[in-house]
Design a protein around this motif. Structure first.
Motif, mmCIF file in Angstrom:
data_model
loop_
_atom_site.group_PDB
_atom_site.id
_atom_site.type_symbol
_atom_site.label_atom_id
_atom_site.label_comp_id
_atom_site.label_asym_id
_atom_site.label_seq_id
_atom_site.Cartn_x
_atom_site.Cartn_y
_atom_site.Cartn_z
ATOM 1 N N SER A 1 0.803 -1.221 0.000
ATOM 2 C CA SER A 1 0.000 0.000 0.000
ATOM 3 C C SER A 1 0.839 1.275 0.000
ATOM 4 C CB SER A 1 -0.899 -0.013 1.237
ATOM 5 O OG SER A 1 -0.126 -0.277 2.383
ATOM 6 N N LEU A 2 2.127 1.140 -0.164
ATOM 7 C CA LEU A 2 2.991 2.330 -0.188
ATOM 8 C C LEU A 2 3.161 2.817 -1.621
ATOM 9 C CD1 LEU A 2 5.882 1.375 2.270
ATOM 10 C CD2 LEU A 2 3.858 2.761 2.732
ATOM 11 N N ALA A 3 3.374 4.117 -1.736
ATOM 12 C CA ALA A 3 3.672 4.669 -3.059
ATOM 13 C C ALA A 3 5.026 4.149 -3.527
ATOM 14 C CB ALA A 3 3.691 6.197 -2.973
ATOM 15 N N THR A 4 5.244 4.196 -4.833
ATOM 16 C CA THR A 4 6.505 3.677 -5.359
ATOM 17 C C THR A 4 7.695 4.528 -4.917
ATOM 18 O OG1 THR A 4 6.058 4.906 -7.385
ATOM 19 C CG2 THR A 4 5.479 2.575 -7.366
ATOM 20 N N SER A 5 7.401 5.740 -4.465
ATOM 21 C CA SER A 5 8.493 6.595 -4.007
ATOM 22 C C SER A 5 8.783 6.385 -2.526
ATOM 23 C CB SER A 5 8.126 8.056 -4.253
ATOM 24 O OG SER A 5 6.890 8.330 -3.617
ATOM 25 N N ASP A 6 7.990 5.563 -1.882
ATOM 26 C CA ASP A 6 8.142 5.314 -0.450
ATOM 27 C C ASP A 6 8.763 3.932 -0.263
ATOM 28 O OD1 ASP A 6 5.762 5.686 2.362
ATOM 29 O OD2 ASP A 6 7.960 5.600 2.277
ATOM 30 N N ALA A 7 9.224 3.623 0.943
ATOM 31 C CA ALA A 7 9.861 2.334 1.182
ATOM 32 C C ALA A 7 9.623 1.896 2.607
ATOM 33 C CB ALA A 7 11.369 2.430 0.915
ATOM 34 N N THR A 8 9.675 0.604 2.823
ATOM 35 C CA THR A 8 9.661 0.067 4.172
ATOM 36 C C THR A 8 11.088 0.111 4.727
ATOM 37 O OG1 THR A 8 9.722 -2.089 3.076
ATOM 38 C CG2 THR A 8 7.639 -1.434 4.064
ATOM 39 N N GLY A 9 11.225 -0.275 5.977
ATOM 40 C CA GLY A 9 12.502 -0.137 6.657
ATOM 41 C C GLY A 9 13.652 -0.878 5.994
ATOM 42 N N ASP A 10 13.360 -1.868 5.170
ATOM 43 C CA ASP A 10 14.455 -2.592 4.528
ATOM 44 C C ASP A 10 14.849 -1.949 3.205
ATOM 45 O OD1 ASP A 10 12.525 -5.302 2.974
ATOM 46 O OD2 ASP A 10 12.122 -3.170 3.213
ATOM 47 N N GLY A 11 14.268 -0.786 2.913
ATOM 48 C CA GLY A 11 14.669 -0.056 1.715
ATOM 49 C C GLY A 11 13.931 -0.456 0.455
ATOM 50 N N THR B 1 10.930 -0.640 -2.134
ATOM 51 C CA THR B 1 9.953 0.408 -2.410
ATOM 52 C C THR B 1 8.545 -0.125 -2.628
ATOM 53 O OG1 THR B 1 10.681 0.283 -4.693
ATOM 54 C CG2 THR B 1 11.585 2.057 -3.355
ATOM 55 N N GLY B 2 7.587 0.792 -2.550
ATOM 56 C CA GLY B 2 6.182 0.441 -2.549
ATOM 57 C C GLY B 2 5.681 -0.117 -3.865
ATOM 58 N N LEU B 3 4.548 -0.837 -3.771
ATOM 59 C CA LEU B 3 3.929 -1.437 -4.946
ATOM 60 C C LEU B 3 2.666 -0.703 -5.363
ATOM 61 C CD1 LEU B 3 4.366 -5.196 -4.007
ATOM 62 C CD2 LEU B 3 5.538 -3.976 -5.797
ATOM 63 N N ALA B 4 2.333 0.356 -4.639
ATOM 64 C CA ALA B 4 1.224 1.246 -5.027
ATOM 65 C C ALA B 4 -0.075 0.485 -5.286
ATOM 66 C CB ALA B 4 1.626 2.068 -6.253
ATOM 67 N N TYR B 5 -0.388 -0.467 -4.465
ATOM 68 C CA TYR B 5 -1.637 -1.235 -4.540
ATOM 69 C C TYR B 5 -1.778 -2.031 -5.832
ATOM 70 C CZ TYR B 5 -3.571 1.598 -0.654
ATOM 71 O OH TYR B 5 -3.820 2.210 0.550
ATOM 72 N N ASN B 6 -0.701 -2.257 -6.549
ATOM 73 C CA ASN B 6 -0.859 -2.944 -7.819
ATOM 74 C C ASN B 6 -0.846 -4.457 -7.659
ATOM 75 O OD1 ASN B 6 -0.024 -4.152 -10.530
ATOM 76 N ND2 ASN B 6 -0.463 -2.035 -11.063
ATOM 77 N N TRP B 7 -1.934 -5.107 -8.010
ATOM 78 C CA TRP B 7 -2.092 -6.538 -7.804
ATOM 79 C C TRP B 7 -1.156 -7.345 -8.701
ATOM 80 C CZ3 TRP B 7 -2.979 -9.905 -4.481
ATOM 81 C CH2 TRP B 7 -3.465 -11.189 -4.779
ATOM 82 N N ARG B 8 -1.012 -6.909 -9.935
ATOM 83 C CA ARG B 8 -0.124 -7.633 -10.834
ATOM 84 C C ARG B 8 1.294 -7.609 -10.281
ATOM 85 N NH1 ARG B 8 -0.118 -4.234 -14.996
ATOM 86 N NH2 ARG B 8 1.531 -3.213 -13.863
ATOM 87 N N ASP B 9 1.740 -6.433 -9.857
ATOM 88 C CA ASP B 9 3.103 -6.324 -9.336
ATOM 89 C C ASP B 9 3.273 -7.153 -8.069
ATOM 90 O OD1 ASP B 9 3.666 -2.812 -10.277
ATOM 91 O OD2 ASP B 9 3.696 -4.681 -11.426
ATOM 92 N N MET B 10 2.236 -7.268 -7.279
ATOM 93 C CA MET B 10 2.331 -8.102 -6.066
ATOM 94 C C MET B 10 2.500 -9.562 -6.451
ATOM 95 S SD MET B 10 2.378 -8.937 -2.901
ATOM 96 C CE MET B 10 2.145 -7.428 -2.002
ATOM 97 N N LEU B 11 1.750 -10.031 -7.419
ATOM 98 C CA LEU B 11 1.882 -11.427 -7.843
ATOM 99 C C LEU B 11 3.275 -11.687 -8.403
ATOM 100 C CD1 LEU B 11 -1.593 -11.809 -9.570
ATOM 101 C CD2 LEU B 11 -0.840 -13.014 -7.516
#
Lengths: 746, 443
Positions: free
Chosen positions: A355-365, A367-377
């Motif tokens: 759920s993070l924007a592609t310009s954002d990141a979690t603590g491990d660096g 970056t976000g997938l911007a809610y994209n289901w295809r990219d998650m798969l």
């Protein structure tokens, strides 16, 4: 069924059947009518029924007011309809008012007998007609056919069932006329009108002559199918519901803020955010390390870190979605070697950055997938924990392992047998080849001998495969340079290139192929799961299909689909609110968030470690250890005797621990001056959003003013100004209210 | 490997539509202690069955090894137990070339006592290789699970034989959570993980007030006239059941003493320990079926001896050891309490695995499967269930799996009829199934 008088009566002149002598009647008024002549009936007037060719008539059920006009009536006269006595209401000169008795259908005579014995019978002057009766409403067409509620959009064919319907009948829904189709004397049909709300409305059947019957609250409306935006305000009840579904509950203060902000702003705030680095860093520092060690991370520490985030993340929707994904991809860390537990840390972070924007990141660096289901798969197919779990890392050219190929379609994207064959699985298995375990002993990429996965093109089957009838050189999908950038060392760039694409796979990846060739199945599958998770169990296609269409149109971006659901009327329907059963994790986390239990990481009293222990040893639901590949069960599966008991015990445990922080129970207690027994009960029930029955509420209130003594209940002089009293009874009420059945509903 | 049941909510909807139970539920808050049936107990008093479910599909060919069949050796060169025995280990003789896994000495001892009956090729018609579908078939007791009455076979058992007046512990799920086997219209199943944990904990700061709190909680449950629509109704009934059971279970099992040596701390060890504990209350509970098991059997990889020689014999071998170690203590325990003759243990799995090993030193899903039936009342034998003779070469079909021979329902039915003493017919209402409980001779 009952009848109502709706129109004024009227008078039909009758030919006299007997000749009579007119006499000048003297007197007047209600009494003192007398007659010295023969009895004559000139007209019969039914004040409670309509006119028409069948008049004068009344209902066979009796009760109609009938005025007999004529002469020769004396005070105290008796009236018979046929052989049945009619109740005489009033006798004046020239008019007797009676209540028609119940009788059988058909024409009947009226007999008037004066006290002096004079009597006259007038045959066939009154008609009895049987009224209609109504017994039930059936829903014939539409998504709720055969069930008990009608979508607010209306349009479905409904059937009213009863007795004695007549051709030409009229139907009224909520007082408004609808077009009626007479089917037979027991059935009539109509189209459901639209409704602005979920209120239930009456249906009235009126036969052509005017007799009627009403079925009260016959049509029960539901807005569960409506994806239109909810515009009816944002009361506390809705706010609490939203936070139960889109988060793991919320504090009273947060709920108040949400009500003040309104629905749209609240959903906007839930869905749009940046990663909460502060809480994440603090949690990692305590559990495992920041960053966690690659080769010695225990699964318990990993779990505790995530539990802390699930409860304390200031962006709770991020964690809620991560939980959904964890359940969906159902990977269990049971049996992972300690140096592979780090893979699970990475998988949790993958779910958290959905759920993070592609310009954002979690603590491990990463970056976000911007809610994209295809990219998650695509990312899950190459996720290290998934590669281990579904044997991707042993799958290689010549010896492909079909496990992931099968589950990708069966469990993650399409559903069992829904658009693929066993042959497709065998072919796709060949595409999912190439990864292996690897320790960088030569330190070409990493500075140490950590266990990781890597992709070797020599292990990959780059041959042509035919899947879904399409032939091509398919392999793993590339997600571009966003993925797997954590390699350090001089050769990081080479590492990324080798992992992201095998240039021989000229026709792309299996995920893209699946979504291209089976878009409807794929969109319906994930939208159904999301609707089940966020709205209610077993969503109908009527509500899933528009979401699926939207997902395809938005190129697999789930953000608009999720937003639409959270803003929809369906979300705030009676079916949705409190319509699900909480699992143990939801029960525990909701209580902790709502009660704002301070999960201070270094507290030895109550912290994520303690929560994890209780979940594992007592409740039996361990995050990151779903029982099987279907993820966590739903519904009444959670209501085992042991489970119910352990939930009650968790409440006791949490309450027990709260006291050591002493102040933590304070936010739950109403302000001074509002701590009477009744106020205390109502306040706590409101915070926990538990609806107590009248009986339960009375007992809870009585609990406050009683105490235990040698096995019996005796009075207790509860003093609302005594803090010790208030604390003790607050703890007890939390115990009683949290375990009440409404408290287990999500 | 597995299947998500896309119609999993079939049973939840059925449960949600249940409308009959308000009266039964509200009135059914059970008397707390000293409950006894007012009418004659159904079945033969004191007898019980323990179902041990090996979840995931047990590799039966490595549990009951057909050492005399060359395809067994040829088709699994690196994991067959004729050629790949660890040093110092040997298989245990049964009969006619069949031998037990080397980690099953207790089972062998039970065989020597004539208390073990091995039934080969157990499955159901038109076998399905999906975990979920197969497990559902076993749970619901019907082949077409979508067309059943929505109840599990143990749900029907409870409705039929444990429900009037209520025997809430007539069938108990131990350590496996709520399995579909227990779905029922009338009865909420007892689900326990351990007896010690089946108790309310006190608020240590206010122990006296806690007594009042529990009393009020019970009064609230007893006085609730209308818990409302689902899911509130089901939750309310679950609460009632939990409170009612807590007191009964604690009271009736307080005399139990764990045997020495103790039960292993494995999953199955803990579960059989709980069964043992619950048996202390058998006179009151009149439990007829304990349903338990353990998981991990889906051995698609690394089933065989670890090639790096780090000491592990592979996943399947350790699962066999877990079974044997737990059975060893359980059997000794029951014999000491003179319960061995009252007990029949049935070890099941949702399917067996293929004869061929796969490329990962494991096996994929198969069909027919050997079930073990053990107990003092059991007739010791090995047979192929419904077919004369033993498992023959031709029975390993071209798809390289052991085919279906005996319907598992016939096996259950024989035990239920001849050991428990109640009629199995109502438990498996499947138009496509013709019962043949008497075609097999277990008891």
């Amino acid at each position: 069924m009952h009848s109502r008088s709706i129109r004024a009566g009227y008078v039909l002149a009758l030919a006299c059947l007997l000749s009579c002598m007119l006499c000048a009647c003297g007197g007047g008024g209600d009494s003192g009518a007398s007659s010295t002549g023969l009895i004559d009936l000139t007209s019969v007037q039914v004040t409670t029924q309509a006119g028409g060719p069948l008049a004068p008539f009344g209902s066979t059920a009796g009760g109609d007011e009938v005025k007999l006009h004529g002469r020769g009536f004396s005070t105290g006269a008796d009236v018979l309809f046929g052989n049945v006595v009619a109740s005489v209401k009033r006798v004046i000169t020239g008019e007797i008012t009676v209540t028609a008795p119940a009788s059988r259908e058909g024409l009947t005579s009226i007999t008037i007998t004066n006290p002096n014995g004079d009597s006259a019978t007038f045959p066939d002057v009154f008609r009895y007609i049987a009224p209609p009766g109504v017994t039930r409403l059936n829903i014939i067409t539409g998504p709720t056919a055969g069930e008990d509620r009608v979508p607010i959009a209306g349009g479905e064919t409904l059937e009213i069932e009863g007795t004695n319907f007549k051709n030409g009948l009229q139907l009224f829904v909520n007082g408004s006329r609808v077009t009626a189709t007479f089917v037979d004397e027991r059935h009539a049909r109509f189209r459901a009108p639209a409704s602005p709300s979920e209120a239930s409305v009456d249906v009235q059947v009126t036969n052509p002559e005017g007799l009627m019957a009403v079925l009260p609250l016959a049509v029960r409306y539901t807005q569960e199918f409506s994806l239109a935006v909810e515009t009816g305000g944002f009361p506390e009840r809705h706010a609490r519901h939203l936070f139960r579904r889109a988060a793991f509950g919320a504090t009273p203060a947060r709920i108040a803020q949400a009500v003040s902000d309104g629905l749209s702003t609240t959903v906007g705030g839930l869905m749009g955010f940046s990663n909460d680095d502060t809480v994440e860093d603090a949690a990692l520092a305590v559990y495992g390390g920041n960053p966690p060690p690659r080769d010695s991370l225990s699964s318990r520490l990993n779990r505790r870190w995530w539990i802390h985030m699930l409860i304390k993340n200031s962006n709770p929707f991020q964690e809620r979605l991560a939980w959904f994904l964890h359940d969906h991809f159902a990977t269990s860390d049971a049996g992972f070697a300690v140096d592979a537990n780090w893979f699970f840390y990475k998988q949790v972070q993958l779910f958290r950055r959905f759920s993070l924007a592609t310009s954002d990141a979690t603590g491990d660096g990463a970056t976000g997938l911007a809610y994209n289901w295809r990219d998650m798969l695509i990312a899950v197919a190459k996720d290290r924990a998934m590669l281990e779990w579904l044997d991707g890392r042993v799958s290689r050219v010549g010896r492909p392992n079909e496990n992931f190929a099968r589950e990708l379609w069966e469990l993650f994207t399409l559903g069992e047998g829904n658009g693929y064959t066993e042959e497709d699985i065998q072919e796709a298995a060949k595409a999912f080849t190439g990864f292996e375990w690897w320790r960088d002993r030569a330190h070409t990429i990493y500075a140490d001998d950590r266990l990781d996965m890597r992709y070797r093109s020599g292990r990959h089957d780059a041959s042509e495969k035919t899947i879904f009838g399409v032939t091509g050189r398919f392999g793993y999908d590339s997600i571009g340079p966003l993925y797997w950038k954590e390699a350090d060392g001089a050769n990081a760039a080479d590492y990324d290139a080798a992992v992201d694409t095998d240039t021989r796979d000229t026709d792309g990846g299996i995920v893209a192929l699946t979504l291209r060739e089976r878009p409807d199945q794929a969109a319906m599958f994930i939208c159904r799961k999301l609707a089940d998770f966020f709205l209610y169990d077993d969503p109908h296609d009527v509500v899933v299909k528009p979401l699926a269409d939207q997902l395809i149109a938005s190129n697999w971006n789930l953000e608009p689909v999720l937003r639409r659901m959270l803003l929809s009327r369906a979300m705030y329907s009676n079916r949705a609110i409190k319509g699900k059963v909480r699992n143990h994790v939801e029960f525990v986390f909701d209580f902790m968030r709502t009660a704002n239990v301070d999960l201070h990481p270094t507290s030895v009293v109550i912290n994520a470690s303690r929560v994890e222990t209780r979940l594992q040893q007592n409740l039996g639901q361990v995050p990151l250890q779903p029982p099987d590949v279907n993820g966590w069960p739903t519904g009444t599966a959670w209501l085992s005797s042991q489970g119910m008991l352990e939930r009650v015990n968790f409440i006791t445990y949490a309450i027990d621990q709260l006291d050591d922080f002493d102040l933590q129970i304070v936010p739950l207690i109403p302000p001074a001056g509002q701590r009477g027994a009744t106020q205390l009960v109502d306040h706590l029930a409101k915070i926990l959003d538990v609806q107590l029955s009248g009986s339960a509420r009375a007992k809870a209130i009585a609990y406050v003013t009683t105490q235990e003594s040698n096995g019996t209940t005796v009075p207790f002089a509860y003093n609302p100004s005594n803090d010790e009293h208030v604390k003790m009874k607050t703890r007890g009420l939390l115990f009683l209210i949290a375990q009440y059945h409404s408290g287990h509903q999500n | 490997m597995t299947t998500r049941n896309t119609s999993r909510t079939h049973w939840t909807r059925r449960r949600f539509l249940r409308n009959s139970a308000l009266g039964a539920g509200a009135a059914g808050i059970l008397p707390i202690i000293g409950m006894r049936s007012a009418r004659a107990v159904q079945g033969i008093r004191g007898r019980f069955m323990v179902v041990v479910n090996m979840l995931g599909g047990n590799d039966g060919l490595n549990m009951v090894v057909p050492t005399h069949l060359s395809p067994y050796v040829d088709r699994r060169p690196s994991i067959n137990l004729v050629e790949n025995l660890p040093s110092g280990k040997a298989l245990h003789d049964l009969s006619d070339g069949f031998k037990l896994h080397y980690n099953l000495p207790t089972v062998k001892s039970i065989w020597d006592d004539n208390d073990l009956h091995v039934v080969q090729k157990v499955s159901y018609p038109n076998p399905n290789q999906s975990h979920f579908t197969s497990q559902d078939i076993f749970s619901f007791g019907v082949r077409d699970t979508g067309a059943g009455d929505g109840r599990g076979w143990l749900g029907r058992f409870a409705d039929e034989y444990c429900s009037n007046p209520s025997e809430p512990l007539g069938v108990i799920s131990v350590g496996l959570g709520r399995r579909r086997d227990f779905e029922s219209n009338e009865t909420d199943p007892a689900i326990l993980s351990s007896v010690e944990k089946f108790a309310l904990n006190p608020d240590t700061n206010y122990r006296t007030d806690q007594v009042l709190r529990e009393r009020v909680a019970r009064e609230i449950l007893a006085g609730e006239l209308d818990p409302g629509a689902e899911p509130g109704l089901s939750i309310f009934q679950a609460n009632q059941q939990a409170y009612s059971l807590i007191e009964q279970v604690q009271a009736e099992t307080e005399d139990w003493v764990e045997p020495d040596p103790k039960y292993p701390t494995t999953s199955l060890g803990r579960n059989l320990r709980t069964v043992s504990n619950l048996l202390a209350g058998q006179d009151v509970f009149n439990t007829k079926v304990y349903y338990t098991g353990y998981g991990g059997f889906d051995t698609h990889s690394n089933q065989h001896i670890n090639p790096t020689g780090t000491g592990s014999d592979g996943r399947h071998a350790s699962l066999m050891k877990q079974l044997d170690d737990a059975l060893s203590i359980f059997r000794t325990d029951l014999k000491a309490r003179r319960l061995w003759d009252s007990c029949v243990i049935v070890v099941i799995s949702e399917f067996g695995r293929r004869v061929f090993e796969n490329g990962s030193a494991g096996t994929d899903h198969g069909h027919g499967n050997p079930f073990l039936v053990m107990g003092g009342n059991v007739k010791g034998r090995l047979d192929a269930g419904g077919m004369t003779g033993e498992l023959l070469e031709t029975h390993i079909d071209s798809e390289s799996t052991v085919p279906f021979g005996l319907d598992f329902r016939d096996l259950y039915g024989n035990v239920i009829q001849n050991h428990l003493g109640v009629a199995p017919g109502p438990l498996f209402p499947d138009a496509g199934y013709t019962p043949a409980f008497n075609d097999i001779d277990l008891i």
